[in-house]
Each structure stands twice: as C-alpha cells, then as structure tokens.
Design a protein around this motif. Sequence first.
Motif, short mmCIF file in Angstrom:
data_model
loop_
_atom_site.label_atom_id
_atom_site.label_comp_id
_atom_site.label_asym_id
_atom_site.label_seq_id
_atom_site.Cartn_x
_atom_site.Cartn_y
_atom_site.Cartn_z
N SER A 76 0.69 -1.24 0.17
CA SER A 76 -0.10 0.15 -0.15
C SER A 76 0.77 1.37 0.09
O SER A 76 0.32 2.23 -0.17
CB SER A 76 -1.06 0.08 1.13
N GLY A 77 2.08 1.18 0.06
CA GLY A 77 3.01 2.25 0.20
C GLY A 77 2.77 3.19 1.45
O GLY A 77 3.45 4.31 1.43
N VAL A 78 2.07 2.81 2.39
CA VAL A 78 2.22 3.73 3.34
C VAL A 78 3.34 3.18 4.22
O VAL A 78 3.64 2.25 4.77
CB VAL A 78 0.79 3.24 4.23
N ARG A 79 4.18 4.29 4.93
CA ARG A 79 5.37 3.94 5.59
C ARG A 79 5.09 4.49 7.12
O ARG A 79 4.51 5.39 7.63
CB ARG A 79 6.48 4.86 5.25
N ALA A 80 5.73 3.63 8.01
CA ALA A 80 5.99 4.08 9.43
C ALA A 80 7.13 4.78 9.58
O ALA A 80 8.18 3.72 9.13
CB ALA A 80 5.75 2.86 10.24
N THR A 81 7.37 5.70 10.02
CA THR A 81 8.67 6.23 10.35
C THR A 81 9.14 6.08 11.76
O THR A 81 8.04 5.82 12.59
CB THR A 81 8.82 7.68 10.01
N CYS A 82 10.15 6.37 12.12
CA CYS A 82 10.66 6.24 13.61
C CYS A 82 9.73 6.98 14.65
O CYS A 82 9.06 6.33 15.56
CB CYS A 82 12.26 6.83 13.99
N PRO A 83 9.47 8.25 14.47
CA PRO A 83 8.42 8.85 15.31
C PRO A 83 7.11 8.45 15.31
O PRO A 83 6.60 8.56 16.71
CB PRO A 83 8.43 10.26 14.87
N ASP A 84 6.71 7.80 14.28
CA ASP A 84 5.34 7.13 14.35
C ASP A 84 5.30 6.18 15.48
O ASP A 84 4.02 6.15 15.98
CB ASP A 84 5.08 6.36 12.84
N CYS A 85 6.23 5.36 15.66
CA CYS A 85 6.11 4.23 16.51
C CYS A 85 6.79 4.79 17.86
O CYS A 85 6.39 4.04 18.97
CB CYS A 85 6.87 3.22 16.18
N HIS A 86 7.45 5.67 17.87
CA HIS A 86 8.34 5.80 19.27
C HIS A 86 8.18 7.18 20.03
O HIS A 86 8.47 7.51 20.96
CB HIS A 86 9.99 5.87 18.82
#
Lengths: 195, 163
Positions: A76-86
Amino acid sequence: MKNTIKRIWHTLRRPSVHYSLGTLVIGGFVAGIIFWGGFNTALEVTNTEAFCTGCHEMRDNVFEELKTTIHYTNRSGVRATCPDCHVPHDWTDKIARKMQASKEVWGKIFGTINTREKFLAKRRELAEHEWARLKANDSLECRNCHNFEYMDYTAQSGRAAQQHSTNLASGEKTCIDCHKGIAHELPDMSGIEGW
Amino acid sequence: MKLSIVPLLVASILLGIVSLVVSADDIATLRNATAIDTQKEPEAIPKVNNDDVRRSRAYPMQPPLIPHKIDNYQVDLNANKCMSCHSRDRIEESQAPMVSVTHYMDRDGNFLAEISPRRYFCNQCHVVQHDAKELVSNQFVDMYQLMNQKQQESGNQPAESSD
C-alpha cells in the motif's frame, strides 16, 4: 554576585518607565509566540526520521533493519517512520519521551553506544524500555495507525484472525505482547514472557 | 612417456553427441532456453501460501510443510520466533501444533528439556510453499497407490487409503 541578583530583581519589580503597558503586553505576546513556536519547531525537527537516523547508531543499526520489514515497503505504500512508533502524539507524553531520549543521545556523545557491539550489548535494555512503554499505553502508537475497531477478521489470515478475535479483542493482550520485533532485530529473548 | 590422444578425442566426440541429444530445451531451468547473450524477462515472484491449511505428508517421516508465511521470523542465537508458538508451553496460547517429541531428542535418543540443537534451525527441514507452477512436473507416487496397484495385480481388495 548577590548584588547583581538584587539589582536585576529590583529592575524587574520596578514599573516600566520607558515603555507603555500596551507595548509591553503586545511585545510579550509576540515574544511568547516566537519562543513557543521556535520551541515547537525545534521539537518538530527532532521528530523526523532524518533527525533520528542522523547519527550512526540509529542509521547503521535499527534503520538498516527496519528497511527489510513491512513498515518500510509494502503493497500500500504507507510508511511508518521512527517517530510514528516511538514518539507519542500527546504533548506532555511527547516531552516526557524526549527527555528520556536525550539520555540516549547523551549515551552517544559520551561514547557509551558508539559501535555495533556496544549497541547490541545495550539492546536488551533499550528494547525493554520500549516494551514497557507500549505495554503501559496499550500500544497507543500502533493503534494510531492500526485501529482495532476497523479490523476485518475475514480479510486477515487464519492465525491473525484467531488471535485478534480472542486475546486481543478481550483486552487481555495488546499489540506489543504478540508483535515484538516487528521493526527491528530482537535482543537475547531468554526469560521474556512468551519466548 | 607418450600420451595417446585417441581416447581424449573419442571422449570429446561422445560428449558432443550427448549434448546434442539432450538439447537444452528439454531441461527446465530458470533461464529456460533463453540464448546466452540475452537477458531473460524475469518471472513474477510467486506469493507464499498463507492459507493455514495443513498439508498431508507424502511419507510418515516427512517434515510437514509450513502452511503460513514466515517473513521476517527471526531464528538465531537471540530468539527463535517459531518456538514462540510451537514449543510445548506456548501451544495453548498460539493454538499451533507442538513440535513433535523428536525435536526434543538428542542423537542418542535422550529427551532434553529444551529444543534439541540439531532441530533449532527449523528451515533446514520445514519450508513454505509458493503459489507457482512447478518447473519440473512431480512424478512422486504415494506408497498407498503402490500398495493398491500391487494388490489389484494380485486380484485382492484394494487397501484403505488410510488407517
């Protein structure tokens, strides 16, 4: 020294002679905006993946590992970046997390985590902080993207539906209980519940 | 010392004939009859079967096929993701079949408390299946089929397909 402090205190307490109250109020207001804005802008800058991976420890270890996972490339091309999880979205939580993170930056500056070996030696401890945080907030960061309310079991694989419809639905377990190591390599897991 | 060149010549001629007879087209390869100087159009990468349906085994000692995807499942010194579902004490939560008791035995047949080191790296023996057409058709014959054939030849009742 004591005298200087006293003089400054006096100046602060004396009513203004040169500026009108209006100027002071508006000036203070504008200065406030600038400081507050600047602070938040600085905060935003530190909240990008480019910043997170600016130092070798993160780029060569965790970022490299993230690249092979579903949160870096997927259909789907949706990315999780570091701050999204942290980094929490909520402001107070965000500040609290930043202060904690500063300790990890400190670790870099003073060279406690400046090689892959040292990072790996520290990894279990760092991972445990993240697990504890996500456990305590019921995996809030995961849920910012993956909302349980909108999960369609029929579209999930059998194993996923089986677990999500029971242990997750009942609230007994949260995402991080079952999905450790979703974004990076795991440290030595001996003694960790479920491993 | 005089090395005779005749046997060498004969051998190379024979080889030439053999390679002519077994023409390249008969052998299924990933390149499949693409000329050596051209680049083959790559095939689509097939998907891993993830339907969670356990497959029958071709013979009793066959390591069962994995009916689910295993992308990024870590199996190394630090962690064994497979055992987080398939170990004796995890199967109640995961509802996965337990690794059989052979996985807890060392080579002398002693039972160990933990997974035996020789069974630690699951993918040595267990593999996933892809949703792809086979390059070479499979001519495997199940032993029940062989037994039935034998029995029909000798005019007896066919054996049950399972017990």
